[in-house]
Write a protein that holds these residues in place. Structure first.
Motif, PDB file in Angstrom:
ATOM      1  N   GLN A 252      21.341  34.753  30.485  1.00 56.35           N
ATOM      2  CA  GLN A 252      21.699  34.036  29.214  1.00 56.35           C
ATOM      3  C   GLN A 252      23.055  33.830  28.935  1.00 56.35           C
ATOM      4  N   LEU A 253      23.467  32.766  27.978  1.00 56.64           N
ATOM      5  CA  LEU A 253      24.788  32.346  27.913  1.00 56.64           C
ATOM      6  C   LEU A 253      24.852  31.817  26.546  1.00 56.64           C
ATOM      7  N   SER A 254      25.873  31.984  25.734  1.00 57.73           N
ATOM      8  CA  SER A 254      26.160  31.516  24.501  1.00 57.73           C
ATOM      9  C   SER A 254      27.491  30.733  24.895  1.00 57.73           C
ATOM     10  N   VAL A 255      27.255  29.263  24.495  1.00 55.25           N
ATOM     11  CA  VAL A 255      28.277  28.223  24.917  1.00 55.25           C
ATOM     12  C   VAL A 255      28.945  27.733  23.744  1.00 55.25           C
ATOM     13  N   ASN A 256      30.375  27.803  23.583  1.00 54.07           N
ATOM     14  CA  ASN A 256      30.955  27.309  22.650  1.00 54.07           C
ATOM     15  C   ASN A 256      31.811  26.115  23.007  1.00 54.07           C
ATOM     16  N   VAL A 257      31.224  24.974  22.534  1.00 49.33           N
ATOM     17  CA  VAL A 257      31.614  23.761  23.075  1.00 49.33           C
ATOM     18  C   VAL A 257      33.071  23.312  22.387  1.00 49.33           C
ATOM     19  N   SER A 258      34.003  22.981  23.483  1.00 50.05           N
ATOM     20  CA  SER A 258      35.209  22.543  23.086  1.00 50.05           C
ATOM     21  C   SER A 258      35.319  21.135  23.263  1.00 50.05           C
ATOM     22  N   ASN A 259      35.171  20.381  22.253  1.00 50.53           N
ATOM     23  CA  ASN A 259      35.096  18.844  22.401  1.00 50.53           C
ATOM     24  C   ASN A 259      36.183  18.386  22.041  1.00 50.53           C
TER      25      ASN A 259
ATOM     26  N   ILE B 250      27.673  18.171  14.806  1.00 46.29           N
ATOM     27  CA  ILE B 250      29.089  18.555  14.451  1.00 46.29           C
ATOM     28  C   ILE B 250      29.813  18.281  15.811  1.00 46.29           C
ATOM     29  N   ALA B 251      31.059  18.300  15.806  1.00 46.07           N
ATOM     30  CA  ALA B 251      31.803  18.133  16.830  1.00 46.07           C
ATOM     31  C   ALA B 251      31.883  19.343  17.911  1.00 46.07           C
ATOM     32  N   GLN B 252      31.892  20.505  17.365  1.00 45.67           N
ATOM     33  CA  GLN B 252      31.943  21.652  18.485  1.00 45.67           C
ATOM     34  C   GLN B 252      30.720  22.573  18.098  1.00 45.67           C
ATOM     35  N   PRO B 253      29.719  22.531  18.379  1.00 46.32           N
ATOM     36  CA  PRO B 253      28.400  23.357  18.337  1.00 46.32           C
ATOM     37  C   PRO B 253      28.489  24.548  19.061  1.00 46.32           C
ATOM     38  N   THR B 254      27.682  25.302  19.117  1.00 48.73           N
ATOM     39  CA  THR B 254      27.248  26.584  20.039  1.00 48.73           C
ATOM     40  C   THR B 254      25.957  26.586  20.434  1.00 48.73           C
ATOM     41  N   PHE B 255      25.670  26.519  21.515  1.00 48.89           N
ATOM     42  CA  PHE B 255      24.446  26.555  22.141  1.00 48.89           C
ATOM     43  C   PHE B 255      24.124  27.967  22.968  1.00 48.89           C
ATOM     44  N   ASN B 256      22.893  28.468  22.502  1.00 41.62           N
ATOM     45  CA  ASN B 256      22.400  29.837  23.255  1.00 41.62           C
ATOM     46  C   ASN B 256      21.330  29.275  24.292  1.00 41.62           C
ATOM     47  N   PHE B 257      21.466  29.541  25.414  1.00 35.48           N
ATOM     48  CA  PHE B 257      20.697  29.154  26.488  1.00 35.48           C
ATOM     49  C   PHE B 257      20.027  30.510  27.047  1.00 35.48           C
ATOM     50  N   ILE B 258      19.024  30.620  27.739  1.00 29.98           N
ATOM     51  CA  ILE B 258      18.255  31.943  28.221  1.00 29.98           C
ATOM     52  C   ILE B 258      17.320  31.335  29.156  1.00 29.98           C
ATOM     53  N   ASN B 259      17.357  32.144  30.389  1.00 28.44           N
ATOM     54  CA  ASN B 259      16.463  32.123  31.532  1.00 28.44           C
ATOM     55  C   ASN B 259      15.435  33.041  31.457  1.00 28.44           C
ATOM     56  N   ILE B 260      14.108  32.863  31.171  1.00 26.83           N
ATOM     57  CA  ILE B 260      13.191  33.854  31.236  1.00 26.83           C
ATOM     58  C   ILE B 260      12.671  34.062  32.487  1.00 26.83           C
ATOM     59  N   SER B 261      12.798  33.316  33.623  1.00 27.77           N
ATOM     60  CA  SER B 261      12.257  33.671  34.911  1.00 27.77           C
ATOM     61  C   SER B 261      13.091  34.627  35.592  1.00 27.77           C
ATOM     62  N   PRO B 262      12.460  35.695  35.987  1.00 18.46           N
ATOM     63  CA  PRO B 262      13.108  36.618  37.075  1.00 18.46           C
ATOM     64  C   PRO B 262      13.309  36.160  38.316  1.00 18.46           C
ATOM     65  N   THR B 263      12.790  35.141  38.791  1.00 20.38           N
ATOM     66  CA  THR B 263      13.106  34.767  40.045  1.00 20.38           C
ATOM     67  C   THR B 263      13.509  33.374  40.417  1.00 20.38           C
ATOM     68  N   ARG B 264      13.522  32.308  39.131  1.00 18.50           N
ATOM     69  CA  ARG B 264      13.931  31.034  39.583  1.00 18.50           C
ATOM     70  C   ARG B 264      15.388  30.721  38.513  1.00 18.50           C
ATOM     71  N   ASP B 265      16.109  30.116  39.194  1.00 13.36           N
ATOM     72  CA  ASP B 265      17.449  29.388  38.549  1.00 13.36           C
ATOM     73  C   ASP B 265      16.954  28.493  37.496  1.00 13.36           C
ATOM     74  N   SER B 266      17.721  28.299  36.282  1.00 12.07           N
ATOM     75  CA  SER B 266      17.406  27.460  35.463  1.00 12.07           C
ATOM     76  C   SER B 266      18.958  26.660  35.302  1.00 12.07           C
ATOM     77  N   LEU B 267      18.500  25.158  35.562  1.00 10.80           N
ATOM     78  CA  LEU B 267      19.591  24.385  35.416  1.00 10.80           C
ATOM     79  C   LEU B 267      19.440  23.539  33.979  1.00 10.80           C
ATOM     80  N   ILE B 268      20.454  23.465  33.147  1.00  5.31           N
ATOM     81  CA  ILE B 268      20.364  22.996  31.978  1.00  5.31           C
ATOM     82  C   ILE B 268      21.618  21.849  31.859  1.00  5.31           C
ATOM     83  N   GLN B 269      21.128  20.760  31.606  1.00  2.25           N
ATOM     84  CA  GLN B 269      22.237  19.545  31.038  1.00  2.25           C
ATOM     85  C   GLN B 269      22.533  19.408  29.763  1.00  2.25           C
ATOM     86  N   VAL B 270      23.922  19.337  29.539  1.00  2.00           N
ATOM     87  CA  VAL B 270      24.405  19.274  28.061  1.00  2.00           C
ATOM     88  C   VAL B 270      25.060  17.885  28.077  1.00  2.00           C
ATOM     89  N   LYS B 271      24.328  17.102  27.255  1.00  2.00           N
ATOM     90  CA  LYS B 271      25.147  15.933  26.960  1.00  2.00           C
ATOM     91  C   LYS B 271      25.518  15.400  25.627  1.00  2.00           C
TER      92      LYS B 271
END
Length: 301
Positions: free
Chosen positions: A8-15, A43-64
């Motif tokens: 999991q990761l909390s992403v603070n966007v720097s726009n 908003i210009a600089q949001p915060t996103f919280n991501f989590i990978n619930i799988s114990p065996t597979r990567d989770s690739l997330i695109q932020v656009k």
């Protein structure tokens, strides 16, 4: 660009978007997409919280981000977030996690590793003696890095049960880890002891009184097993009188069992019964005066 993290990761966007000149954001509008899905955020600089619930597979997330000026001009930028899976650590102890101690080779327990991890995963096993609050546990581990090792717990003749914490640490190839611990309680065994009144006789027989003095500090003694070593006689009483009616060397023994079904060692003591001797001798019926008298000893054991 890709940001990597475990689970999991909390992403603070720097726009840093601007219009015409750096720092000019007048009239700019923002739309945010996560894996192509429009988010209810402008908003210009949001915060996103991501989590990978799988114990065996990567989770690739695109932020656009799509930015629009007041004149309708459009530009976009995208970033990637890769969330590595955090392992799921779990195991069970075959036969349960409470057992009586055993003598000789000790109590052998096998584990069933139920963990889930991205391969090739690694496993690290360790034991801690919680009762003595010491890492010096005396437990033999067949392999500290195998999937399903075996554990040999030492005998326990102490006044208390011994609690061991078995810890499993699971590590993924990306360095993500998770651990879990199960407590194993090894019950103390009874400590056998008995007293007997006599152990040697010269009369060809011997009456012996036996008294059980065994202790079971963490339970109660429920069963006693006396064997008198004279051809199959036995008793289960706490105190017993027994007669050895033939000469010989005997090793009476006792072992006990407590309410938890834990079994003690076997204690043996020695009993010796000698046969009664028969005293006898003879001399000649007639003998001349002044001569020595021959005495023939015919005593027998």
């Amino acid at each position: 660009d890709t940001i990597n993290a475990c689970q999991q990761l909390s992403v603070n966007v720097s726009n840093t978007s601007y219009l015409n000149t750096v720092g000019n954001t007048v009239g700019l509008l923002y739309r945010w997409y996560i894996n192509g899905v429009l988010q209810p955020i402008v908003i210009a600089q949001p915060t996103f919280n991501f989590i990978n619930i799988s114990p065996t597979r990567d989770s690739l997330i695109q932020v656009k981000m799509i930015v629009t000026s007041s004149a309708g001009c459009i530009d976009s930028s995208k970033k990637w977030v890769r969330l590595y899976p955090r392992p799921y650590a779990s195991f069970s102890i075959n036969g349960g996690n409470t057992n009586c101690a055993l003598p000789s080779n000790g109590l052998v327990k096998f584990v069933n590793n139920l963990s889930l991890v991205k391969q090739p995963g690694r496993y690290q096993w360790s034991v801690y003696n919680r009762t003595s609050a010491s890492p010096n546990h005396g437990v033999q581990i067949s392999s500290t890095t195998s999937i399903n090792p075996s554990f040999v717990f030492p005998d326990n003749l102490s006044p208390s049960d011994t609690t061991y914490d078995i810890r499993l640490l699971v590590i993924s190839p990306d360095g993500c880890s998770k651990d879990t611990t199960i407590s194993m309680v090894v019950y103390a065994r009874p400590i056998v002891n008995f007293r007997m009144t006599d152990s040697v006789s010269c009369s060809g027989s011997l009456s012996v009184s036996f008294l059980d003095l065994s202790l079971s500090p963490t339970s109660t003694i429920t069963n006693r097993y006396w064997y008198f070593d004279d051809g199959g006689a036995f008793s289960t009483l706490p105190a017993v009188n027994y007669v050895y009616d033939h000469y010989g060397l005997y090793f009476p023994s006792l072992y006990v069992k407590n309410a938890r079904a834990c079994v003690s060692d076997t204690m043996r003591k020695r009993v010796i019964v000698f046969g009664s001797p028969t005293a006898d001798f003879s001399t000649p019926n007639k003998i001349c005066v002044g001569t020595s008298v021959p005495i023939i000893n015919s005593s027998q054991d």
